[in-house]
Structure formats: C-alpha cells, structure tokens
Design a protein around this motif. Structure first.
Motif, PDB file in Angstrom:
ATOM      1  N   ALA A   1      86.218  57.210   5.501  1.00 61.06           N
ATOM      2  CA  ALA A   1      84.996  56.439   5.690  1.00 61.06           C
ATOM      3  C   ALA A   1      84.773  55.469   4.532  1.00 61.06           C
ATOM      4  CB  ALA A   1      83.802  57.382   5.812  1.00 61.06           C
ATOM      5  N   GLY A   2      84.427  54.225   4.870  1.00 63.65           N
ATOM      6  CA  GLY A   2      84.103  53.246   3.841  1.00 63.65           C
ATOM      7  C   GLY A   2      82.649  53.313   3.427  1.00 63.65           C
ATOM      8  N   VAL A   3      81.800  53.818   4.297  1.00 65.50           N
ATOM      9  CA  VAL A   3      80.377  53.996   4.027  1.00 65.50           C
ATOM     10  C   VAL A   3      79.946  55.314   4.674  1.00 65.50           C
ATOM     11  CG1 VAL A   3      79.823  51.537   3.899  1.00 65.50           C
ATOM     12  CG2 VAL A   3      79.765  52.697   6.116  1.00 65.50           C
ATOM     13  N   ASP A   4      78.772  55.789   4.290  1.00 67.65           N
ATOM     14  CA  ASP A   4      78.228  56.948   4.993  1.00 67.65           C
ATOM     15  C   ASP A   4      78.079  56.596   6.472  1.00 67.65           C
ATOM     16  OD1 ASP A   4      78.047  58.161   2.558  1.00 67.65           O
ATOM     17  OD2 ASP A   4      75.851  58.092   2.424  1.00 67.65           O
ATOM     18  N   MET A   5      78.550  57.451   7.328  1.00 73.09           N
ATOM     19  CA  MET A   5      78.417  57.184   8.762  1.00 73.09           C
ATOM     20  C   MET A   5      78.240  58.477   9.538  1.00 73.09           C
ATOM     21  SD  MET A   5      82.317  56.060   9.849  1.00 73.09           S
ATOM     22  CE  MET A   5      82.277  54.626   8.790  1.00 73.09           C
ATOM     23  N   ARG A   6      77.525  58.355  10.634  1.00 70.39           N
ATOM     24  CA  ARG A   6      77.392  59.478  11.555  1.00 70.39           C
ATOM     25  C   ARG A   6      78.549  59.444  12.546  1.00 70.39           C
ATOM     26  NH1 ARG A   6      72.644  59.627  14.973  1.00 70.39           N
ATOM     27  NH2 ARG A   6      72.987  57.389  15.225  1.00 70.39           N
ATOM     28  N   ILE A   7      79.073  60.604  12.867  1.00 69.87           N
ATOM     29  CA  ILE A   7      80.144  60.688  13.851  1.00 69.87           C
ATOM     30  C   ILE A   7      79.816  61.784  14.849  1.00 69.87           C
ATOM     31  CG2 ILE A   7      81.887  59.907  12.194  1.00 69.87           C
ATOM     32  CD1 ILE A   7      82.903  62.863  12.135  1.00 69.87           C
ATOM     33  N   ALA A   8      80.464  61.725  16.000  1.00 64.92           N
ATOM     34  CA  ALA A   8      80.393  62.806  16.976  1.00 64.92           C
ATOM     35  C   ALA A   8      81.789  63.024  17.533  1.00 64.92           C
ATOM     36  CB  ALA A   8      79.408  62.486  18.096  1.00 64.92           C
ATOM     37  N   LEU A   9      82.087  64.258  17.888  1.00 70.89           N
ATOM     38  CA  LEU A   9      83.386  64.654  18.421  1.00 70.89           C
ATOM     39  C   LEU A   9      83.179  65.250  19.804  1.00 70.89           C
ATOM     40  CD1 LEU A   9      84.650  66.425  15.165  1.00 70.89           C
ATOM     41  CD2 LEU A   9      85.291  64.129  15.944  1.00 70.89           C
ATOM     42  N   THR A  10      83.811  64.655  20.817  1.00 73.01           N
ATOM     43  CA  THR A  10      83.630  65.144  22.182  1.00 73.01           C
ATOM     44  C   THR A  10      84.971  65.134  22.919  1.00 73.01           C
ATOM     45  OG1 THR A  10      83.188  62.971  23.189  1.00 73.01           O
ATOM     46  CG2 THR A  10      81.296  64.147  22.242  1.00 73.01           C
ATOM     47  N   GLY A  11      84.917  65.523  24.188  1.00 73.28           N
ATOM     48  CA  GLY A  11      86.128  65.569  24.998  1.00 73.28           C
ATOM     49  C   GLY A  11      86.935  66.819  24.707  1.00 73.28           C
ATOM     50  N   ALA A  12      88.248  66.723  24.877  1.00 74.63           N
ATOM     51  CA  ALA A  12      89.116  67.880  24.663  1.00 74.63           C
ATOM     52  C   ALA A  12      88.985  68.390  23.238  1.00 74.63           C
ATOM     53  CB  ALA A  12      90.566  67.490  24.946  1.00 74.63           C
ATOM     54  N   PRO A  13      88.686  69.670  23.050  1.00 69.99           N
ATOM     55  CA  PRO A  13      88.550  70.209  21.691  1.00 69.99           C
ATOM     56  C   PRO A  13      89.837  70.031  20.889  1.00 69.99           C
ATOM     57  CG  PRO A  13      87.686  71.756  23.316  1.00 69.99           C
ATOM     58  CD  PRO A  13      88.404  70.678  24.080  1.00 69.99           C
ATOM     59  N   MET A  14      89.682  69.588  19.638  1.00 72.58           N
ATOM     60  CA  MET A  14      90.806  69.370  18.740  1.00 72.58           C
ATOM     61  C   MET A  14      90.480  69.986  17.389  1.00 72.58           C
ATOM     62  SD  MET A  14      91.423  65.341  19.792  1.00 72.58           S
ATOM     63  CE  MET A  14      93.190  65.218  19.544  1.00 72.58           C
ATOM     64  N   GLN A  15      91.496  70.263  16.619  1.00 75.02           N
ATOM     65  CA  GLN A  15      91.287  70.792  15.283  1.00 75.02           C
ATOM     66  C   GLN A  15      90.819  69.655  14.380  1.00 75.02           C
ATOM     67  OE1 GLN A  15      95.049  72.523  14.216  1.00 75.02           O
ATOM     68  NE2 GLN A  15      94.818  74.258  15.598  1.00 75.02           N
TER      69      GLN A  15
ATOM     70  N   LEU B   1      77.785  64.203   9.505  1.00 71.10           N
ATOM     71  CA  LEU B   1      77.746  63.112   8.541  1.00 71.10           C
ATOM     72  C   LEU B   1      79.128  62.993   7.913  1.00 71.10           C
ATOM     73  CD1 LEU B   1      76.274  60.988   6.815  1.00 71.10           C
ATOM     74  CD2 LEU B   1      75.776  62.822   5.179  1.00 71.10           C
ATOM     75  N   LEU B   2      79.693  61.788   7.947  1.00 70.28           N
ATOM     76  CA  LEU B   2      80.960  61.494   7.282  1.00 70.28           C
ATOM     77  C   LEU B   2      80.636  60.630   6.071  1.00 70.28           C
ATOM     78  CD1 LEU B   2      84.055  61.726   7.359  1.00 70.28           C
ATOM     79  CD2 LEU B   2      84.088  59.680   8.808  1.00 70.28           C
ATOM     80  N   PRO B   3      80.589  61.238   4.873  1.00 69.69           N
ATOM     81  CA  PRO B   3      80.185  60.467   3.686  1.00 69.69           C
ATOM     82  C   PRO B   3      81.225  59.422   3.300  1.00 69.69           C
ATOM     83  CG  PRO B   3      79.992  62.848   3.325  1.00 69.69           C
ATOM     84  CD  PRO B   3      80.810  62.657   4.561  1.00 69.69           C
ATOM     85  N   ALA B   4      80.775  58.383   2.611  1.00 67.68           N
ATOM     86  CA  ALA B   4      81.688  57.362   2.115  1.00 67.68           C
ATOM     87  C   ALA B   4      82.769  57.996   1.245  1.00 67.68           C
ATOM     88  CB  ALA B   4      80.914  56.313   1.314  1.00 67.68           C
ATOM     89  N   GLY B   5      84.015  57.629   1.488  1.00 70.31           N
ATOM     90  CA  GLY B   5      85.140  58.148   0.721  1.00 70.31           C
ATOM     91  C   GLY B   5      85.704  59.452   1.236  1.00 70.31           C
ATOM     92  N   ALA B   6      85.014  60.096   2.174  1.00 73.68           N
ATOM     93  CA  ALA B   6      85.483  61.376   2.705  1.00 73.68           C
ATOM     94  C   ALA B   6      86.614  61.158   3.702  1.00 73.68           C
ATOM     95  CB  ALA B   6      84.338  62.129   3.361  1.00 73.68           C
ATOM     96  N   SER B   7      87.458  62.161   3.844  1.00 75.06           N
ATOM     97  CA  SER B   7      88.584  62.103   4.768  1.00 75.06           C
ATOM     98  C   SER B   7      88.326  63.003   5.965  1.00 75.06           C
ATOM     99  CB  SER B   7      89.883  62.530   4.073  1.00 75.06           C
ATOM    100  OG  SER B   7      90.268  61.584   3.097  1.00 75.06           O
ATOM    101  N   LEU B   8      88.473  62.435   7.134  1.00 75.28           N
ATOM    102  CA  LEU B   8      88.345  63.170   8.382  1.00 75.28           C
ATOM    103  C   LEU B   8      89.744  63.348   8.968  1.00 75.28           C
ATOM    104  CD1 LEU B   8      86.708  64.275  10.843  1.00 75.28           C
ATOM    105  CD2 LEU B   8      86.686  61.918  11.707  1.00 75.28           C
ATOM    106  N   SER B   9      90.122  64.588   9.195  1.00 72.14           N
ATOM    107  CA  SER B   9      91.438  64.888   9.754  1.00 72.14           C
ATOM    108  C   SER B   9      91.258  65.525  11.126  1.00 72.14           C
ATOM    109  CB  SER B   9      92.211  65.837   8.827  1.00 72.14           C
ATOM    110  OG  SER B   9      93.467  66.181   9.386  1.00 72.14           O
ATOM    111  N   ILE B  10      91.927  64.970  12.133  1.00 67.30           N
ATOM    112  CA  ILE B  10      91.860  65.497  13.491  1.00 67.30           C
ATOM    113  C   ILE B  10      93.281  65.770  13.958  1.00 67.30           C
ATOM    114  CG2 ILE B  10      91.083  65.101  15.858  1.00 67.30           C
ATOM    115  CD1 ILE B  10      89.012  63.175  14.800  1.00 67.30           C
ATOM    116  N   GLY B  11      93.557  67.020  14.307  1.00 70.12           N
ATOM    117  CA  GLY B  11      94.896  67.417  14.724  1.00 70.12           C
ATOM    118  C   GLY B  11      95.090  67.323  16.225  1.00 70.12           C
TER     119      GLY B  11
END
Length: 340
Positions: free
Chosen positions: A67-81, A96-106
């Motif tokens: 994330a480049g800035v604080d952002m709200r996210i949602a995860l839907t559809g087929a469940p993923m890790q 909440l996905l804070p600025a600089g944080a890494s989101l990993s989806i498998g």
C-alpha cells in the motif's frame, strides 16, 4: 512511494474487473466483467460503496501487494489464504491496509475466483465504458509485478466488518430454464441430463467451463442442424462430443452448438466458482419461477449492507492489544466510594 497499490508479484490470472460492457453484442463483443458478479456486490456492501467500481479478480492465485497510502480493503469471492505483514486476515471481511504494509494473497482454499476491493475502487483506464480486462477480445491484460495500480478517492468508512456468505464454492445444483433448442433433445436425453452428476473439468477459463459426464454425452435427434446465432453467458452448449460447456462472462457472441438450457444469472456464480472436480447437477424450472428467483436474488443483493457486522477479533492477532480499553470502569482498587 506510490499513492496506490504496488504489485510486488501477481498470479497469471490477476486482472482488473468491474461489471463489464453490456450492449456490444452486435459488434461481436461479449459483456465480460467479473466472473462472479455477486462477489462485487459483497465487497461493495463491506466497504459501503457502489458495486460497479473496478476490483482485482484473482483467478486461482493472488499475489503480493504494498500500500502506498492507508486504504480500506475487502476480500470476497473464493476464500484464499491472505495475511497482512504476516498476520492472517479473515475472508469475506474488510480491513485497514496501512501505508507501507504488505498484503499477501495465496491460492484458493475453495472455489476459483477471489476478489480484492479497495475503498473508492481502482482507477484503471476505461475502454468502451468499462475498466474490465477482456482477455479473449484483447482489451487490457493481466496485472503484472511492478505495476502501480492507482486508486480513486475513498470517502471513508468502517473496517473490521464481516459478511456471512453461503457456500457457492464447491459445486451443487444449478437452476436452468429451457433455451430455444432444448426441445431438439429428446425427452429421454433431457431427463438423463438432469439426472446426471457432472464434474467440473480442469479445462476452463473466463469464456466458460467444461462439465464432464460419467457416461455418454448428449445429442440432439439425428438429421437436425443448428445455425449459428447469438449466445450469452449462462447458455449451456453441447459440443460435438456431447459434453456440456457452460458459457461465462467472456464467451463468444455467436455459436452453432445446440443449447440444452440456460443457467439463471443468480446461479451462474456457482458454476464459475466450482473448482476442478466439483460435482454439478442441473434442474429445470419454469420461466415464471425463474423471474421470481431473479427478483429475490436482486432483493438479497440490495440487502447485503444490512447483513454486514463487526468482526469478533482474536486477541492473539491484534498487535497493539494493550492500546485498547478492554474493560470499561476498572479502578486501582483503592479508590474511595461515595456513600449516600
């Protein structure tokens, strides 16, 4: 740092999608858009925004994003890790996905297509009125490592919200209506079709999915030929070897294979999300019942926002647990108490 979402790595089937481009059939372009339109409505409900905003569709595998800035996210559809800086995230929920944080989806735990939504939606380029990549038509392309995905302004809202979702990620019974060519199949063939349990083939994409019967295929009466005509998502074509092929969002616009029926739009996500090997059966319903079913489904989609509830979080997953006021009214124990 980018003010959007930086793609560190991405699976081969990650694309930007919205509700697609209806109205271009006469030009040879199918609607396209998300394979599971219900997932768009679910993400919109979790973030309190419109369901026509662009999202990331994750076909089988996600990726890693920063994330480049604080952002709200949602995860839907087929469940993923999914995890945020190593902390597991709940699916069918907003975060909440804070600025600089890494989101990993498998990879998918069940189903085929997961979705990553951001508050305000992604700000992709528009072609013919939509942002959706339409791979079979050569519009847009997959998201790749190094891409900077711009986001639109987020009006803000709650995070830490969850939405209960019925299972549509493991196959099941799909309701269909007759097509113009259903009666070209004999009554015995139609009965055998609805009595058959099919398996989702390993071959499938955004154009459609192949369903394998345990025995012989299905055929119309001999001597009949079919002229090529308009086809749409949900149509069930019977290919030359007698195998059903359910058309999805990026299907071609005309075809000459006979169609034994058509899947109700509200049931099409169940077919799109069925993983390889999942069991699928079909059940014919009348046109009036189908119309009423679609009305109920539309009402249910509009009511999704009322079903959103705050998540009950596991204290072990809260890194700043001590900053929360866990118990209101606790004293040191030696405070004086006024007596009447």
């Amino acid at each position: 740092m980018s003010r959007g979402l930086k793609v560190i790595k991405a699976g081969p089937g990650v694309t930007l999608q919205d509700k697609g481009r209806p109205g271009w059939l006469d030009a040879g372009l199918s609607r396209g858009g998300a394979a599971d339109l219900l997932a768009l409505a679910e993400g919109a409900a979790l973030l309190g925004q419109s369901d026509d905003l662009p999202v990331l569709e994750l076909a089988g595998m996600g990726g890693e994003f920063r994330a480049g800035v604080d952002m709200r996210i949602a995860l839907t559809g087929a469940p993923m890790q999914a995890d945020l800086d190593g902390v597991r995230l709940a699916w069918n929920a907003s975060h909440l996905l804070p600025a600089g944080a890494s989101l990993s989806i498998g990879g998918t735990v069940s189903g085929s297509y997961g979705y990553l939504h951001v508050g305000g939606g992604f700000a992709g380029p528009r072609w013919l009125g939509a942002c959706s990549a339409h791979m079979s038509a050569g519009i847009g392309g997959p998201v790749q490592a190094g891409d900077e995905l711009a986001t639109r302004p987020d009006p803000g809202g709650d995070v830490g919200m969850a939405l209960p979702v019925d299972d549509r990620f493991s196959g099941g019974t799909v309701r269909i209506v007759e097509s113009l060519q259903t009666r070209l199949f004999s009554a015995d063939e139609r009965d055998r079709f609805t009595a058959t349990t099919f398996q989702r083939d390993t071959h499938g994409n955004r154009m459609g999915v192949r369903l394998v019967p345990p025995g012989d295929g299905f055929h119309i009466d001999s001597g009949r030929t079919i002229l090529s005509e308009v086809i749409v998502p949900g149509d069930i074509q019977i290919t030359g070897d007698g195998t059903p092929f359910v058309l999805l969002s990026e299907c071609q616009t005309t075809g000459g294979y006979p169609r034994i029926g058509a899947v109700l739009p509200s049931d099409l996500p169940l077919v799109a999300q069925a993983p390889a090997g999942a069991a699928i059966r079909f059940r014919f319903i009348g046109l009036e019942d189908a119309i009423e079913t679609e009305r109920r489904a539309a009402t249910a989609r509009k009511a999704l926002a009322r079903a959103v509830k705050p998540m009950i979080r596991d204290p072990h997953s809260i890194p700043d647990l001590l900053s929360y006021q866990l118990i209101s009214g606790v004293t040191a124990g030696s405070d004086s108490v006024d007596e009447d």
